[in-house]
Design an enzyme around this catalytic site. Structure first.
Site, PDB file in Angstrom:
ATOM      1  N   PHE A   1      -6.373  35.906  38.390  1.00 32.53           N
ATOM      2  CA  PHE A   1      -6.761  37.010  39.159  1.00 32.53           C
ATOM      3  C   PHE A   1      -5.096  37.532  39.726  1.00 32.53           C
ATOM      4  O   PHE A   1      -4.474  36.711  40.056  1.00 32.53           O
ATOM      5  CB  PHE A   1      -7.239  36.520  40.686  1.00 32.53           C
ATOM      6  CG  PHE A   1      -7.654  37.640  41.543  1.00 32.53           C
ATOM      7  CD1 PHE A   1      -8.585  38.526  41.255  1.00 32.53           C
ATOM      8  CD2 PHE A   1      -6.751  38.086  42.374  1.00 32.53           C
ATOM      9  CE1 PHE A   1      -8.689  39.688  42.110  1.00 32.53           C
ATOM     10  CE2 PHE A   1      -6.962  39.238  43.301  1.00 32.53           C
ATOM     11  CZ  PHE A   1      -7.886  40.148  43.121  1.00 32.53           C
TER      12      PHE A   1
ATOM     13  N   LYS B   1       1.088  37.219  49.936  1.00 31.97           N
ATOM     14  CA  LYS B   1       0.315  36.570  50.894  1.00 31.97           C
ATOM     15  C   LYS B   1       0.910  35.872  51.977  1.00 31.97           C
ATOM     16  O   LYS B   1       0.888  36.393  53.069  1.00 31.97           O
ATOM     17  CB  LYS B   1      -0.797  35.565  50.127  1.00 31.97           C
ATOM     18  CG  LYS B   1      -2.077  36.253  49.354  1.00 31.97           C
ATOM     19  CD  LYS B   1      -3.061  35.555  48.808  1.00 31.97           C
ATOM     20  CE  LYS B   1      -4.282  36.297  48.565  1.00 31.97           C
ATOM     21  NZ  LYS B   1      -4.225  36.444  47.026  1.00 31.97           N
TER      22      LYS B   1
ATOM     23  N   ASP C   1       2.746  33.903  38.555  1.00 34.68           N
ATOM     24  CA  ASP C   1       2.330  34.549  39.873  1.00 34.68           C
ATOM     25  C   ASP C   1       1.839  33.508  40.697  1.00 34.68           C
ATOM     26  O   ASP C   1       0.798  32.845  40.906  1.00 34.68           O
ATOM     27  CB  ASP C   1       0.684  35.350  39.376  1.00 34.68           C
ATOM     28  CG  ASP C   1       0.049  36.225  40.337  1.00 34.68           C
ATOM     29  OD1 ASP C   1       0.626  35.832  41.498  1.00 34.68           O
ATOM     30  OD2 ASP C   1      -0.623  37.038  40.039  1.00 34.68           O
TER      31      ASP C   1
HETATM   32  C1  LIG Z   1      -4.374  37.566  46.183  1.00 34.64           C
HETATM   33  C2  LIG Z   1      -3.780  37.546  44.835  1.00 34.64           C
HETATM   34  C3  LIG Z   1      -3.197  38.649  44.238  1.00 34.64           C
HETATM   35  C4  LIG Z   1      -3.633  40.096  44.864  1.00 34.64           C
HETATM   36  O1  LIG Z   1      -2.689  40.256  45.900  1.00 34.64           O
HETATM   37  P1  LIG Z   1      -3.225  41.610  47.004  1.00 34.64           P
HETATM   38  O2  LIG Z   1      -2.274  41.320  47.951  1.00 34.64           O
HETATM   39  O3  LIG Z   1      -4.643  41.456  47.316  1.00 34.64           O
HETATM   40  O4  LIG Z   1      -2.948  42.756  46.229  1.00 34.64           O
HETATM   41  C5  LIG Z   1      -2.605  38.520  42.903  1.00 34.64           C
HETATM   42  N1  LIG Z   1      -2.319  37.456  42.392  1.00 34.64           N
HETATM   43  C6  LIG Z   1      -2.771  36.286  42.896  1.00 34.64           C
HETATM   44  C7  LIG Z   1      -2.544  34.950  42.109  1.00 34.64           C
HETATM   45  C8  LIG Z   1      -3.667  36.329  43.980  1.00 34.64           C
HETATM   46  O5  LIG Z   1      -4.032  35.224  44.543  1.00 34.64           O
END
Ligand SMILES: *Cc1c(COP(=O)(O)O)cnc(C)c1O
Length: 397
Positions: A128, A242, A213
């Site tokens: 994700f 986050k 990420d």
């Molecule tokens: C939540 C998440 C995103 C996206 O973040 P947003 O602030 O919702 O755009 C991207 N990568 C990872 C690994 C995430 O957990």
């Protein structure tokens, strides 16, 4: 009826206030928050350091734009680079924006060093990376792509954890490999031993950038400031968001000088990115989280939670516990997991159900050991009650 677009499957609860690890809803009911805004309220709710920082900065200067120097950006960037292996930081407002910036940085670096042919980005199934077109294309989950074609060109996907498959897809055309050190959204999946180190070698061999990420795993979540520091594999680029603002929208990309240089003035930017209010929040969060004693306590509380979950999992056939620090998943299967989830909700302990079969836990990093034990009691009570109702042969005594 609501005028808000229906893009979320929401529960009926409406939290309007928060104190520490607890949320209080419209009716005054208290909930133990074991998901913390999806790993975002890193300091819990109403943490005095964060509240004071935001109040004070709001009075001073909320926004001024990147037409000018923003001293707070320089300060937060220094806090991040001093505590990591990186030299430069780009600030944005969300996880998906940090992924976009990392992809653009990798492609432009490849373009400048090897030419336009070197542009491919390898990502992994179950990943994700966000909802904008770059982040969404990188997200190798077909269900999330449905109806949004065409996706961005130049992305390829391999199964998460399969180093041989990755090897067959990385070559001279590869600009970057983008991977979560632990997959958060698809059920707290840890890669097999050696996978991330193998990707590091592949990237070195083909002069591709390794991007972690860490939007979910970063800012102390796994008991290290960034998860890579606990894994012992140093990527070239890290994305963060986050937990970084403790609930205030902040995103960041961390990179080394030689790669960061690819994003020259005018090549990328953000109106809000790194504004003083957001930076005051990030400075307050990092001030707390980067302390070694704080991170050690996250690891200790994570171990208490994980051990308790393991004991519980040992009594449920097929159950599994995954994750590190305070990012943990308890897989209970498609029958039991939704039931335990509903029971937790009735008992006013908030977790998150992912993939229909795993409970994801990401409490505030400031959660107390007592609150961890309280949550464990609730999970245990839920599983026991449901196992009693189940046929005897399903129970491994
Ligand atoms: C939540 C998440 C995103 C996206 O973040 P947003 O602030 O919702 O755009 C991207 N990568 C990872 C690994 C995430 O957990």
């Amino acid at each position: 009826m609501t005028s808000v677009m229906e893009t979320y499957k929401r529960l009926g609860i409406a939290p309007v206030e928060g104190r520490g690890s607890w949320l209080i809803d419209e009716r005054g009911d208290r909930y133990l928050d074991f998901i913390a805004g999806i790993a975002t309220n890193s300091l819990g709710h109403g943490h005095p350091a964060l509240v004071e920082a935001v109040k004070e900065q709001a009075e001073k200067l909320i926004h001024c734009s990147n037409l000018y120097r923003v001293p707070l950006q320089e300060e937060v960037a220094r806090m991040l680079t001093e505590a990591t292996d990186f030299d430069r930081v780009f600030f944005c407002n969300s996880g998906t924006e940090s992924v976009e910036a990392a992809i653009k940085l990798a492609r432009r670096h490849a373009y400048r060093t090897a030419g336009p042919e070197k542009h491919e980005i390898l990502t992994f199934t179950g990943s994700f990376h966000g909802r904008t077109y770059g982040g969404l294309t990188a997200t190798a989950q077909p269900a999330l792509h449905e109806g949004f074609a065409p996706m961005v060109g130049g992305f390829v996907h391999a199964p998460y954890g399969d180093l041989e498959a990755a090897r067959s897809m990385v070559g001279p055309r590869t600009a970057a490999v983008l991977v979560e050190p632990i997959q958060g959204e698809s059920g707290v999946n840890e890669p097999p031993e050696g996978f991330l180190a193998g990707l590091r070698e592949l990237c070195d061999e083909h002069e591709a950038l390794l991007i972690f990420d860490e939007v979910q795993t970063g800012v102390g979540r796994t008991g290290h400031l960034y998860a890579y520091q606990g894994v012992g594999v140093v990527p070239d680029v890290v994305t963060s968001a986050k937990g970084l603002g403790g609930g205030v929208p902040v995103g960041a990309v961390l990179a080394r000088e030689e790669h960061a240089a690819a994003l020259t003035p005018g090549s990328h930017g953000s109106t809000f990115g790194g504004n003083p209010l957001a930076m005051a929040a990030a400075r307050a969060v990092l001030g707390v989280v980067r302390e070694p004693s704080f991170l050690e306590e996250v690891r200790t509380k994570g171990a208490i939670l994980k051990n308790g979950l393991r004991e519980l999992a040992a009594r449920v056939p097929g159950a599994q516990v995954r994750g590190r620090g305070l990012l943990l998943g308890l897989e209970l299967g498609p029958e039991l997991a939704p039931e335990v989830f509903r029971r937790c909700l009735r008992e006013k302990v908030l977790v998150n159900l992912v993939g229909g079969k795993t409970l994801r836990m990401a409490p505030p990093l400031t959660v107390s050991r007592t609150e961890v034990r309280y949550a464990l009691c609730t999970f245990r009570g839920g599983v026991e009650a449901l196992m009693e109702a189940a046929p005897a042969e399903a129970v491994v005594a």
